[in-house]
Every structure is written in C-alpha cells, then in structure tokens.
Design an enzyme around this catalytic site. Sequence first.
Site, PDB file in Angstrom:
ATOM      1  N   ASN A   1       2.493   4.612   1.426  1.00 30.53           N
ATOM      2  CA  ASN A   1       2.833   5.018   2.796  1.00 30.53           C
ATOM      3  C   ASN A   1       3.215   6.499   2.763  1.00 30.53           C
ATOM      4  OD1 ASN A   1       2.879   4.203   5.517  1.00 30.53           O
ATOM      5  ND2 ASN A   1       5.099   4.052   5.493  1.00 30.53           N
TER       6      ASN A   1
ATOM      7  N   ARG B   1       0.858  -1.187   0.000  1.00 31.11           N
ATOM      8  CA  ARG B   1       0.000   0.000   0.000  1.00 31.11           C
ATOM      9  C   ARG B   1       0.888   1.230   0.000  1.00 31.11           C
ATOM     10  NH1 ARG B   1       0.425   2.593   4.883  1.00 31.11           N
ATOM     11  NH2 ARG B   1       0.335   1.440   6.832  1.00 31.11           N
TER      12      ARG B   1
ATOM     13  N   ASP C   1      11.139   6.491  11.375  1.00 38.28           N
ATOM     14  CA  ASP C   1       9.855   6.557  10.655  1.00 38.28           C
ATOM     15  C   ASP C   1       9.821   7.861   9.849  1.00 38.28           C
ATOM     16  OD1 ASP C   1       7.189   6.335   9.877  1.00 38.28           O
ATOM     17  OD2 ASP C   1       6.550   5.411  11.735  1.00 38.28           O
TER      18      ASP C   1
HETATM   19  C1  BGC Z   1       3.688   2.535   8.676  1.00 38.14           C
HETATM   20  C2  BGC Z   1       3.395   1.455   9.669  1.00 38.14           C
HETATM   21  C3  BGC Z   1       4.709   0.830  10.148  1.00 38.14           C
HETATM   22  C4  BGC Z   1       5.597   1.933  10.701  1.00 38.14           C
HETATM   23  C5  BGC Z   1       6.930   1.492  11.216  1.00 38.14           C
HETATM   24  C6  BGC Z   1       4.606   3.528   9.306  1.00 38.14           C
HETATM   25  O1  BGC Z   1       4.929   4.513   8.390  1.00 38.14           O
HETATM   26  O2  BGC Z   1       2.512   3.164   8.203  1.00 38.14           O
HETATM   27  O3  BGC Z   1       2.516   0.511   9.138  1.00 38.14           O
HETATM   28  O4  BGC Z   1       4.468  -0.141  11.133  1.00 38.14           O
HETATM   29  O5  BGC Z   1       5.805   2.908   9.719  1.00 38.14           O
HETATM   30  O6  BGC Z   1       7.776   0.975  10.263  1.00 38.14           O
HETATM   31 CA    CA Z   2       5.437   6.804   8.453  1.00 35.12          CA
END
Ligand code: BGC
Ligand code: CA
Length: 302
Positions: A113, A111, A209
């Site tokens: 992100n 998907r 992240d």
């Molecule tokens: C994603 C999550 C993922 C997290 C850590 C996020 O950007 O949307 O699904 O678990 O990053 O990697």
């Molecule tokens: Ca993220």
Amino acid sequence: MTRRSNRSGVAKPLYSEFEVAVAPGAQLGEGPRWDAATGTLLWVDIPAKLVHRYDPTDGTDTTKPVADVVSLALPRRKGGIVFGLPDGLHLLNGRRSIGPVAIEADRPDTRTNDGACDAAGRIWVGTMALDERSPVAALYRVDPDYAVTTVLTGTTISNGLGWSPSGRLFYFIDSPTRRVDVFDCDLGTGELENRRRFAAVEVEGAVPDGLTVDAEGCLWVALHGGWGLNRYSPEGELVATVTLPVERVTSCCFGGDDLRDLYVTTRREGLSASERAAQPLAGCLLRLDVGVAGLPTDAFAG
Ligand code: BGC
Ligand code: CA
C-alpha cells in the site's frame, strides 16, 4: 481564506477552495508524490493498474499501464520510478523494468500500500490486509542496496508515512486504528523506537489515510470518508480542517516549483450511483493553496 483559532477545541475550515488538476479522475487515486527532477507529480489509480504523471506546466496527465494493482509510485535519484505491485517493488527506467524487490510476494491475503522515501534515500512501504480487517500486514524499509527489513508487524492497512523537518520523527498511520502514531527515527541507521500516539483522528465515518508534512512541521492528513483533510500541529493538536465536496479523500503531497500547491487524490470506487452523481469530482486530482509550503519529496537512492 479564513483561518480561525482552535481555542474552542474544534478546528474550523481553513480553506475549501480548490482547482481540479486532473478530470475525469480515477477509481482510487492515491499516492501523490512530487518529482522535483522533472517538475511533475506522480500518482496512481490503484485498481485501474495505472501510474499517472501530471505536468502542471501544460496540464497534461499521462498514464502508464502496469501489470497489476499499483499502490505507489516514487521518484528515483538515478532516473525513472519505483512502483509497488502486490508482490513488491518494481523499478522502471525508460523501457527497462527490474523487479520485484519481493515484499510479501507469497501472501495472497495482502498487498503493498502506501510508501515514501526518507532523506537517506530509503523506501518505507507498508502492506495491507485485502479484507481490510485482519492485523496481518507490516511495514518494511528498503535500503538503497535493496535489502528489505521488517520494521513493524501486526498492522492492518498501512497508510500515511512522513518525517518531521529534522527527520528525527517518523509519522505512521494504520488506518483502522484511527490514529496517527509517531516514532523516534534514527535516519543514520533507519531504526525506529518509542512508538506513541501522536493524534486521534476523531471524524465521524472517517479513517485517516495518506499524510504529508509541511515546512512548519505540521501534518496534513487525508480523511477517507471524512470529506477533507485535517492539519495537526507538531504537538498533535488539530489546528485546521479543509472541507472538500468529495467523501473519500485518500492522500496529499505538496508540489510545484515552490512546493506551495497541495495536491490531493480522491476515490470514486465504492460509491453508489447516487453518491457518484452527488460527487462529480470523486476520483479527480485536486490542487489547493493552503497558505503554507511543503517539504521536498525525497527520491529513492537505489
Ligand atoms: C487503500 C484502500 C483502503 C483505504 C482506506 C487506502 O490506502 O489503498 O484500499 O480502503 O486506504 O483505509
Ligand atoms: Ca493510502
């Protein structure tokens, strides 16, 4: 606020005070983006299928339900927003919805992100493997004419993206690598080259992240599983850390009229009942003053 030197090689807490901007929070708060035209902050709750818009002038947070899990929401120069669903990008202007601009629309294992706009008004958006382990995802560039170009393949969880103040460097995080990488970026053509490691994110239990770049060219990296954020100098040196009472810190963005408020999204999803009890702010949108301003959020030109 204490700012301590990094001479020992270990960055010390820079700041651990914050305000709660929005509570109760989200399951998986993500993708804060300042919309300068409206003076509001866009953010999403991915699994709840909600696009949030927070207005700091009166503290209201309004939500717009969308059709599927929503990974990002970005401002658009012509008004409205662009948001990311598993099949690609969708445009919303008033009641008019257009889309998708297909991105891996036929792939059940991935998907969209995180994503961001560059100064030329393009969107850069990555995908992620739903199993969070397989290197089957990619990074794409969507030009203002909606042409989609694959810029990187073999990624697993495409996350933080950002540019140096000059726009000549592009920063990118594929979370499981536990690195921030940097590329030379030609904003004229949108080409990337010379991928190299910018910083290793060595925080126990954490992966990097989302990220944002401040006006001094330093990077703020959200630590998913790391109870805060790290700040890196333009040379990639860890210069400060922020500690928060939430384990899963997902992303960050500067906002406010003077871009001095650091908005931070967090995640409640996946915590046990006892962890939730111990982290009542998990999922909330937080606001920090870290003593530095951010760069403006660019908007999509399409
Ligand atoms: C994603 C999550 C993922 C997290 C850590 C996020 O950007 O949307 O699904 O678990 O990053 O990697
Ligand atoms: Ca993220």
